[in-house]
Scaffold this motif. Structure first.
Motif, PDB file in Angstrom:
ATOM      1  N   ARG A 208       0.856  -1.197   0.000  1.00  0.00           N
ATOM      2  CA  ARG A 208       0.000   0.000   0.000  1.00  0.00           C
ATOM      3  C   ARG A 208       0.890   1.244   0.000  1.00  0.00           C
ATOM      4  NH1 ARG A 208      -2.925  -2.255   5.120  1.00  0.00           N
ATOM      5  NH2 ARG A 208      -3.894  -0.189   5.299  1.00  0.00           N
ATOM      6  N   ARG A 209       1.486   1.522  -1.149  1.00  0.00           N
ATOM      7  CA  ARG A 209       2.536   2.534  -1.224  1.00  0.00           C
ATOM      8  C   ARG A 209       2.004   3.958  -1.037  1.00  0.00           C
ATOM      9  NH1 ARG A 209       3.622  -1.620  -5.481  1.00  0.00           N
ATOM     10  NH2 ARG A 209       4.901  -3.115  -4.314  1.00  0.00           N
ATOM     11  N   MET A 239      11.217   3.948   0.360  1.00  0.00           N
ATOM     12  CA  MET A 239      10.863   2.631  -0.177  1.00  0.00           C
ATOM     13  C   MET A 239       9.546   2.681  -0.939  1.00  0.00           C
ATOM     14  SD  MET A 239      13.013   0.005   0.496  1.00  0.00           S
ATOM     15  CE  MET A 239      12.085  -1.489   0.879  1.00  0.00           C
ATOM     16  N   TYR A 240       8.571   3.416  -0.415  1.00  0.00           N
ATOM     17  CA  TYR A 240       7.298   3.540  -1.127  1.00  0.00           C
ATOM     18  C   TYR A 240       7.517   4.238  -2.472  1.00  0.00           C
ATOM     19  CZ  TYR A 240       5.498   2.866   3.656  1.00  0.00           C
ATOM     20  OH  TYR A 240       5.245   2.402   4.917  1.00  0.00           O
ATOM     21  N   HIS A 241       8.311   5.314  -2.469  1.00  0.00           N
ATOM     22  CA  HIS A 241       8.557   6.040  -3.715  1.00  0.00           C
ATOM     23  C   HIS A 241       9.369   5.190  -4.693  1.00  0.00           C
ATOM     24  CE1 HIS A 241       6.753   9.911  -2.799  1.00  0.00           C
ATOM     25  NE2 HIS A 241       7.299   9.871  -1.599  1.00  0.00           N
ATOM     26  N   GLY A 245       8.294   4.113  -8.536  1.00  0.00           N
ATOM     27  CA  GLY A 245       9.152   4.487  -9.662  1.00  0.00           C
ATOM     28  C   GLY A 245       9.631   5.918  -9.624  1.00  0.00           C
ATOM     29  N   ASP A 246       9.470   6.605  -8.494  1.00  0.00           N
ATOM     30  CA  ASP A 246       9.887   8.001  -8.376  1.00  0.00           C
ATOM     31  C   ASP A 246      11.294   8.045  -7.777  1.00  0.00           C
ATOM     32  OD1 ASP A 246      10.152  10.708  -8.072  1.00  0.00           O
ATOM     33  OD2 ASP A 246       8.264  11.009  -6.995  1.00  0.00           O
ATOM     34  N   PHE A 247      12.285   7.735  -8.601  1.00  0.00           N
ATOM     35  CA  PHE A 247      13.649   7.636  -8.126  1.00  0.00           C
ATOM     36  C   PHE A 247      14.216   8.991  -7.700  1.00  0.00           C
ATOM     37  CE2 PHE A 247      13.661   4.006 -11.353  1.00  0.00           C
ATOM     38  CZ  PHE A 247      13.273   3.082 -10.398  1.00  0.00           C
ATOM     39  N   LYS A 249      12.608  11.312  -6.134  1.00  0.00           N
ATOM     40  CA  LYS A 249      12.147  11.536  -4.762  1.00  0.00           C
ATOM     41  C   LYS A 249      12.932  10.664  -3.783  1.00  0.00           C
ATOM     42  CE  LYS A 249       9.438  13.215  -1.553  1.00  0.00           C
ATOM     43  NZ  LYS A 249       9.521  14.645  -1.157  1.00  0.00           N
ATOM     44  N   VAL A 250      13.272   9.460  -4.207  1.00  0.00           N
ATOM     45  CA  VAL A 250      14.084   8.585  -3.352  1.00  0.00           C
ATOM     46  C   VAL A 250      15.410   9.254  -3.031  1.00  0.00           C
ATOM     47  CG1 VAL A 250      15.301   6.381  -3.211  1.00  0.00           C
ATOM     48  CG2 VAL A 250      13.001   6.470  -4.187  1.00  0.00           C
ATOM     49  N   LEU A 251      16.077   9.796  -4.039  1.00  0.00           N
ATOM     50  CA  LEU A 251      17.365  10.450  -3.821  1.00  0.00           C
ATOM     51  C   LEU A 251      17.202  11.719  -2.983  1.00  0.00           C
ATOM     52  CD1 LEU A 251      19.008   9.991  -7.329  1.00  0.00           C
ATOM     53  CD2 LEU A 251      19.661   8.863  -5.193  1.00  0.00           C
ATOM     54  N   GLU A 252      16.105  12.413  -3.169  1.00  0.00           N
ATOM     55  CA  GLU A 252      15.844  13.604  -2.352  1.00  0.00           C
ATOM     56  C   GLU A 252      15.714  13.216  -0.873  1.00  0.00           C
ATOM     57  OE1 GLU A 252      12.079  16.552  -1.511  1.00  0.00           O
ATOM     58  OE2 GLU A 252      12.449  15.956  -3.595  1.00  0.00           O
TER      59      GLU A 252
END
Length: 446
Positions: A208-209, A239-241, A245-247, A249-252
Motif C-alpha cells: 500500500r505505497r 521505499m514507497y517512492h 518508480g519516483d527515483f 524523490k528517493v534520492l531527495e
C-alpha cells in the motif's frame, strides 16, 4: 527506597533520582535524542543508583559498537557495586550476558523478570529489541502475548506496549492485528515513533505505497526531538517512492532525510547501524534499477573502513561490504573479511552467528560486486533459510534476497532465481510482479 511510575521499587535514596529515572525511561521508549542528557540527570541525582548505571550500560550496547564495550563494563561494575533489589540485580546479570556476546541469555533473564514483574517496561522493551536483532520474531510475539494482559491504559507506558504488539505481529505476518495495534498507539500518542514504524512496515509488506507515503508524511510534524528512528521512517517513505518508480524523490529523501542529517551529539553524518542499513540497502536497490548514485557510496565506504573488525551487529556487516564493493576497495574488503574470520574464532554465540551466516553472506556481497555471480549464489544458497538469524525485518532482509536474485539471474542460475522468487511470493501478500525488485525476474521466468 522509592518507586517508579509503575510501582516497582527503586534502590535510590532520592525522589529526584526516581523521577529522573522515569523521565529517562520515557526517553528510551520514545526514541528521544536527548536521552544522554536525561541519563546524566539521573546519575547526578544519585550516583549510587544501581539500576541507573545498568540502564546506562544497556544504552551503550544498543548501538552495537565494539568501542562502547569498555563503557558498558564500567557501567556494569558500578551497578554491581551499588546493588539493589533482586529485580535490579537481575538486570545487571542480563547486562553481563549481553556484554559477553550472549544476547539470548540476556533475554532469558528479562523474561524471568517479566514473569515476576510484568510491568517492568525496561525488561520488556529490551527483550523486544534484542529478540528482533537476534532474528527471533516468534519470541517477540510470545513476549507481548505473555505480558499484555497485565497492562491497560491506567499503567504508564501502555502505548509502548501497543507499539511492540504492532511490530511483533507484523513480523509474524499478522498484518491486521499489527495495524490495529499500531494505529491505536499513534491515535493515543501521535509522536510515538515505534508504533508509526510498525504501521509503516505493514503498509510496505501489503503493497500500500500511496497510503504509506501519506502515513509517514502526515506524522512528521510530531517527530521533533526524535532520534535516528525517524531516519528509518524516512527510509520507509523512500521505499514507497521506489516502488512507485519516483527515483528522484528517493534520492531527495536520501540526501535531505535519512542520510544527510547531522548527529546532534557528534556533528557527523550518523553511522549508527540502522543508518548504515538504510543508506546501503537503498543505494543497492537503486543501482539494480539503473540509477547511478553519484559519489554517495564514498562516505559510507570511508566509515566502513574505519569499522573493520567491529562485528557486534551481524546484519550490518553485509551493508558495510556493499559500500566497500561499490567503491572498488578490494584491499579494505579483504581486510574486513579477514577481521570477520578472526572474530568468528572466539567462543561467544555472536561469533558463531558471524561465522555461520554473516561471513558467507558478506563474501557473497563482494562476489556480486566483483561480477563473480556464480560464486555469490554458491556462497548464499546454503544460508538463505538462515539469514533471518542476523536480525532485521522482512523489509530489511529483502535487500539480501534481491542480491541473491540479481546474482542468480546474471549467473544464469534459473532454478536459484525461481527459488528466491517463491520465497518472495510466500512472504508478501502481493505477487512478485507487483514488487519493483522482483517484477523483471517474474517476467523473465514466466
Amino acid at each position: 527506597m522509592f518507586q517508579d511510575c509503575r510501582g516497582l521499587p527503586l534502590t535510590t535514596a532520592s525522589q529526584r533520582a526516581a523521577t529522573a529515572f522515569d523521565h529517562a525511561i520515557d526517553g528510551y521508549l520514545g526514541y528521544r535524542a536527548d536521552l544522554a542528557e536525561r541519563m546524566a540527570a539521573v546519575v547526578a541525582a544519585d550516583p549510587d543508583f544501581g539500576l541507573a548505571h545498568c540502564l546506562m550500560g544497556y544504552l551503550f550496547l544498543m548501538g552495537f559498537r565494539a568501542d562502547t564495550l569498555s563503557a558498558a563494563r564500567t557501567a556494569l561494575a558500578a551497578a554491581r557495586r551499588c546493588g539493589g533489589t533482586a529485580r535490579e540485580n537481575a538486570h545487571a546479570q542480563a547486562l553481563a550476558h549481553w556484554i559477553d556476546g550472549d544476547p539470548e541469555r540476556a533475554v532469558a533473564v528479562w523474561d524471568e523478570i517479566l514473569h515476576q514483574h510484568p510491568h517492568d517496561i525496561l525488561a520488556f522493551r529490551l527483550a523486544h529489541f534484542v529478540n528482533f536483532w537476534s532474528g527471533r520474531p516468534d519470541a517477540m510475539l510470545a513476549s507481548v502475548l505473555s505480558v499484555e494482559r497485565h497492562w491497560s491504559d491506567a499503567v504508564p507506558g501502555f502505548v509502548a506496549v501497543l507499539g511492540c504488539r504492532c511490530f511483533a505481529h507484523e513480523e509474524a505476518g499478522h498484518y491486521v492485528e499489527a495495524e490495529i495495534a499500531g494505529r491505536e498507539a499513534v491515535r493515543r500518542d501521535p509522536t510515538d515513533l515505534w508504533a508509526a514504524h510498525g504501521v509503516a512496515h505493514v503498509l510496505e509488506m501489503t503493497g500500500r505505497r500511496l497510503e504509506g507515503v501519506a502515513w509517514v508524511e502526515g506524522l512528521q510534524s510530531g517527530w521533533h526531538g526524535g532520534n535516528n528512528l525517524k531516519h528509518h521512517l524516512w527510509w520507509h517513505q523512500a521505499m514507497y517512492h521506489l516502488e512507485l518508480g519516483d527515483f528522484a524523490k528517493v534520492l531527495e529523501l536520501y540526501d535531505a532525510g535519512f542520510r544527510d542529517l547531522l548527529s546532534p551529539l557528534t556533528g557527523m553524518v550518523p553511522d549508527l547501524y540502522i543508518d548504515v542499513q538504510n543508506a546501503a540497502s537503498m543505494l543497492f536497490r537503486l543501482s539494480r534499477h539503473g540509477v547511478h548514485p553519484g559519489d554517495r557510496w564514498v562516505e559510507l565506504a570511508d566509515k566502513a573502513e574505519s569499522r573493520i573488525g567491529d562485528c557486534r551487529s551481524a546484519f550490518t556487516l553485509p551493508h558495510w561490504m556493499m559500500a566497500l564493493s561499490a567503491t572498488g576497495r578490494d584491499q579494505a574488503a579483504a581486510a574486513m573479511l579477514s577481521a570477520m574470520r578472526d572474530f568468528a574464532r572466539n567462543e561467544q554465540p555472536i561469533a558463531r552467528l558471524v561465522a555461520d551466516i554473516a561471513l558467507p553472506v558478506t563474501e557473497a556481497v563482494l562476489a556480486n560486486g566483483q561480477g563473480r555471480h556464480a560464486d555469490a549464489v554458491a556462497l548464499m544458497r546454503p544460508v538463505i533459510g538462515e539469514m533471518y538469524r542476523m536480525g532485521g525485518s522482512h523489509a530489511q532482509q529483502d535487500v539480501l534476497e534481491q542480491l541473491f536474485l540479481d546474482s542468480a539471474l546474471k549467473a544464469g542460475a534459473e532454478s536459484d532465481a525461481r527459488m528466491i522468487m517463491q520465497r518472495a511470493a510466500g512472504r508478501y501478500p502481493i505477487p512478485p510482479k507487483r514488487r519493483r525488485g522482483h517484477a523483471m525476474a517474474a517476467q523473465l521466468l514466466s
